[in-house]
Design a protein around this motif. Structure first.
Motif, mmCIF file in Angstrom:
data_model
loop_
_atom_site.group_PDB
_atom_site.id
_atom_site.type_symbol
_atom_site.label_atom_id
_atom_site.label_comp_id
_atom_site.label_asym_id
_atom_site.label_seq_id
_atom_site.Cartn_x
_atom_site.Cartn_y
_atom_site.Cartn_z
ATOM 1 N N ASN A 1 0.805 -1.213 0.000
ATOM 2 C CA ASN A 1 0.000 0.000 0.000
ATOM 3 C C ASN A 1 0.842 1.269 0.000
ATOM 4 O OD1 ASN A 1 -2.440 -1.481 0.105
ATOM 5 N ND2 ASN A 1 -2.240 -1.706 2.332
ATOM 6 N N SER A 2 2.170 1.133 0.056
ATOM 7 C CA SER A 2 3.027 2.315 0.067
ATOM 8 C C SER A 2 3.069 2.945 -1.315
ATOM 9 C CB SER A 2 4.442 1.954 0.518
ATOM 10 O OG SER A 2 5.034 1.082 -0.418
ATOM 11 N N ASN A 3 3.473 4.227 -1.358
ATOM 12 C CA ASN A 3 3.545 4.940 -2.620
ATOM 13 C C ASN A 3 4.742 4.523 -3.454
ATOM 14 O OD1 ASN A 3 1.252 6.478 -2.080
ATOM 15 N ND2 ASN A 3 2.432 7.974 -0.890
ATOM 16 N N CYS A 4 5.687 3.832 -2.851
ATOM 17 C CA CYS A 4 6.893 3.422 -3.564
ATOM 18 C C CYS A 4 6.591 2.220 -4.456
ATOM 19 C CB CYS A 4 8.002 3.101 -2.568
ATOM 20 S SG CYS A 4 9.491 2.458 -3.344
ATOM 21 N N ASP A 5 7.168 2.210 -5.647
ATOM 22 C CA ASP A 5 7.025 1.102 -6.587
ATOM 23 C C ASP A 5 8.309 0.278 -6.542
ATOM 24 O OD1 ASP A 5 6.799 -0.609 -8.718
ATOM 25 O OD2 ASP A 5 5.827 0.861 -10.020
ATOM 26 N N PRO A 6 8.287 -0.917 -5.932
ATOM 27 C CA PRO A 6 9.526 -1.701 -5.803
ATOM 28 C C PRO A 6 10.118 -2.105 -7.138
ATOM 29 C CG PRO A 6 7.617 -3.003 -5.163
ATOM 30 C CD PRO A 6 7.131 -1.601 -5.336
ATOM 31 N N VAL A 7 9.279 -2.391 -8.138
ATOM 32 C CA VAL A 7 9.789 -2.761 -9.455
ATOM 33 C C VAL A 7 10.517 -1.582 -10.094
ATOM 34 C CG1 VAL A 7 9.161 -3.528 -11.769
ATOM 35 C CG2 VAL A 7 7.991 -4.486 -9.783
ATOM 36 N N LEU A 8 9.908 -0.415 -9.987
ATOM 37 C CA LEU A 8 10.528 0.791 -10.534
ATOM 38 C C LEU A 8 11.843 1.089 -9.825
ATOM 39 C CD1 LEU A 8 10.269 3.198 -12.474
ATOM 40 C CD2 LEU A 8 9.015 4.406 -10.682
ATOM 41 N N LEU A 9 11.877 0.898 -8.512
ATOM 42 C CA LEU A 9 13.099 1.128 -7.749
ATOM 43 C C LEU A 9 14.190 0.154 -8.165
ATOM 44 C CD1 LEU A 9 14.598 2.580 -5.470
ATOM 45 C CD2 LEU A 9 13.597 0.938 -3.863
ATOM 46 N N ALA A 10 13.833 -1.123 -8.349
ATOM 47 C CA ALA A 10 14.818 -2.128 -8.763
ATOM 48 C C ALA A 10 15.362 -1.821 -10.151
ATOM 49 C CB ALA A 10 14.184 -3.514 -8.729
ATOM 50 N N GLU A 11 14.504 -1.382 -11.053
ATOM 51 C CA GLU A 11 14.954 -1.029 -12.400
ATOM 52 C C GLU A 11 15.874 0.186 -12.371
ATOM 53 O OE1 GLU A 11 11.079 -2.593 -14.972
ATOM 54 O OE2 GLU A 11 11.151 -0.530 -14.223
ATOM 55 N N PHE A 12 15.541 1.142 -11.536
ATOM 56 C CA PHE A 12 16.385 2.335 -11.414
ATOM 57 C C PHE A 12 17.764 1.972 -10.866
ATOM 58 C CE2 PHE A 12 17.946 5.880 -8.794
ATOM 59 C CZ PHE A 12 18.051 6.863 -9.768
ATOM 60 N N ILE A 13 17.800 1.093 -9.863
ATOM 61 C CA ILE A 13 19.076 0.652 -9.283
ATOM 62 C C ILE A 13 19.913 -0.073 -10.339
ATOM 63 C CG2 ILE A 13 20.127 -0.900 -7.597
ATOM 64 C CD1 ILE A 13 17.809 -0.255 -5.723
ATOM 65 N N PHE A 14 19.266 -0.896 -11.155
ATOM 66 C CA PHE A 14 19.982 -1.619 -12.212
ATOM 67 C C PHE A 14 20.641 -0.657 -13.192
ATOM 68 C CE2 PHE A 14 19.689 -3.192 -16.628
ATOM 69 C CZ PHE A 14 20.619 -4.227 -16.563
ATOM 70 N N ILE A 15 19.905 0.369 -13.635
ATOM 71 C CA ILE A 15 20.444 1.328 -14.595
ATOM 72 C C ILE A 15 21.587 2.122 -13.968
ATOM 73 C CG2 ILE A 15 19.931 3.370 -15.976
ATOM 74 C CD1 ILE A 15 18.778 0.792 -17.099
ATOM 75 N N VAL A 16 21.403 2.567 -12.720
ATOM 76 C CA VAL A 16 22.455 3.326 -12.042
ATOM 77 C C VAL A 16 23.705 2.469 -11.852
ATOM 78 C CG1 VAL A 16 23.101 4.451 -9.869
ATOM 79 C CG2 VAL A 16 20.863 4.890 -10.892
ATOM 80 N N LEU A 17 23.513 1.187 -11.518
ATOM 81 C CA LEU A 17 24.648 0.294 -11.279
ATOM 82 C C LEU A 17 25.468 0.089 -12.544
ATOM 83 C CD1 LEU A 17 26.196 -1.622 -9.429
ATOM 84 C CD2 LEU A 17 24.578 -3.421 -10.047
ATOM 85 N N ILE A 18 24.811 -0.158 -13.666
ATOM 86 C CA ILE A 18 25.549 -0.425 -14.897
ATOM 87 C C ILE A 18 26.259 0.840 -15.385
ATOM 88 C CG2 ILE A 18 23.650 0.043 -16.501
ATOM 89 C CD1 ILE A 18 24.585 -2.323 -18.157
ATOM 90 N N ILE A 19 25.655 2.005 -15.144
ATOM 91 C CA ILE A 19 26.329 3.268 -15.500
ATOM 92 C C ILE A 19 27.535 3.490 -14.594
ATOM 93 C CG2 ILE A 19 26.081 5.775 -15.558
ATOM 94 C CD1 ILE A 19 23.192 5.382 -16.388
#
Length: 291
Positions: free
Chosen positions: A21-39
């Motif tokens: 029920n939280s406003n955070c989207d865990p899938v979106l957060l995981a995808e963002f972490i993946f992109i930041v990590l590879i960069i």
């Protein structure tokens, strides 16, 4: 970061992945972490890797996860390193689309009238020029460098965002809360700040993120045409283009960079779609608050 901040960060991550029920989207957060990590990995890795003739065209192994190319260079290293320039071009293209496309469309939509008509006809004229002609002539004129490539792929790339934002602003101008604000004597700056901008920033951000893969693919397309960056630069498009001759003998040399390219494009596109859904769900909240 002090102890209190670390506790808050841990609690945020825990709530994001456990509380539906939280406003955070865990899938979106995981995808963002993946992109930041590879960069991040592409930035910290050294710029070049030595060529070893004894390691030429080696198949994937524990020593070389993606194998090696015909010069003995590690393909995994080059694939990660290729993220740097490919994402740089894509991010710069996204920023150009954000500021030029968003600003152009917002101005045209808010002013309206003959100014809007004239501005949109300019877009129609440039849009009528075949894309292939532009991406071919601009690198030839400006050179096969980073500036020339960015100009080539972004010259018309922001047109779609400009049209989307122009239509959105035209719609917002007719909302009752915007009209009421004008009747109450609000200045144009106040109307834009409190009513227009909060309602277009979300859809603008989503549009830009969803168009970033377009620039990644455009860079690879230029490399295949032979108009991209030259050595010693490393990009995904360069690796795919340079491995075409070995496709039937050493297919892994083109398959692994291609998989990474498609994965990053899919992840960024999916991020844009989820952000777009979040924006559509929050627009009524924004309008109710600011109205």
């Amino acid at each position: 970061m002090d102890k209190f901040d670390r506790l808050n960060s841990h609690a945020f991550a825990e709530n994001c992945f456990k509380d539906k029920n939280s406003n955070c989207d865990p899938v979106l957060l995981a995808e963002f972490i993946f992109i930041v990590l590879i960069i991040f990995l592409s930035v910290i890795l050294p710029d070049h890797l030595s060529e070893t003739k004894w390691d030429m065209n080696m198949f994937p192994s524990s020593e070389h996860l993606f194998g090696t190319d015909d010069l003995g260079r590690d393909i995994f290293f080059r694939t990660i390193k290729g993220t740097k320039i490919s994402m740089t071009i894509a991010i710069i293209g996204g920023l150009i689309e954000l500021f030029i496309g968003g600003g152009y469309g917002a101005v045209a939509g808010y002013i309206g009238g003959k100014t809007e008509f004239f501005m949109m006809r300019i877009l129609d004229v440039f849009s009528s020029i075949p894309y292939l002609v532009l991406v071919t002539l601009i690198p030839i004129s400006l050179g096969r460098n980073l500036f020339g490539i960015i100009v080539a792929i972004t010259f018309t790339g922001w047109f779609s965002t400009g049209r989307v934002i122009r239509g959105e602003v035209l719609h917002l101008k007719e909302e009752n809360y915007v009209k009421a604000s004008k009747l109450m004597g609000a200045s144009p700056f106040s109307v834009v700040k409190n009513h227009i901008f909060p309602n277009i920033i979300g859809i603008l951000s989503a549009s830009v993120i969803m168009n970033i893969p377009k620039y990644i693919f455009a860079e690879a397309f230029l490399q295949i045409l032979g108009l991209g960056l030259g050595y010693p630069n490393i990009t995904w498009g360069m690796m795919i283009s340079g491995s075409q001759e070995n496709l039937f003998f050493y297919p892994y040399q083109i398959v692994f960079p291609g998989i990474v390219l498609v994965t990053v494009i899919f992840v960024i596109t999916h991020m844009g779609e989820r952000i777009k859904k979040m924006v559509n769900g929050n627009r009524l909240h924004w309008r109710g608050y600011y109205g």
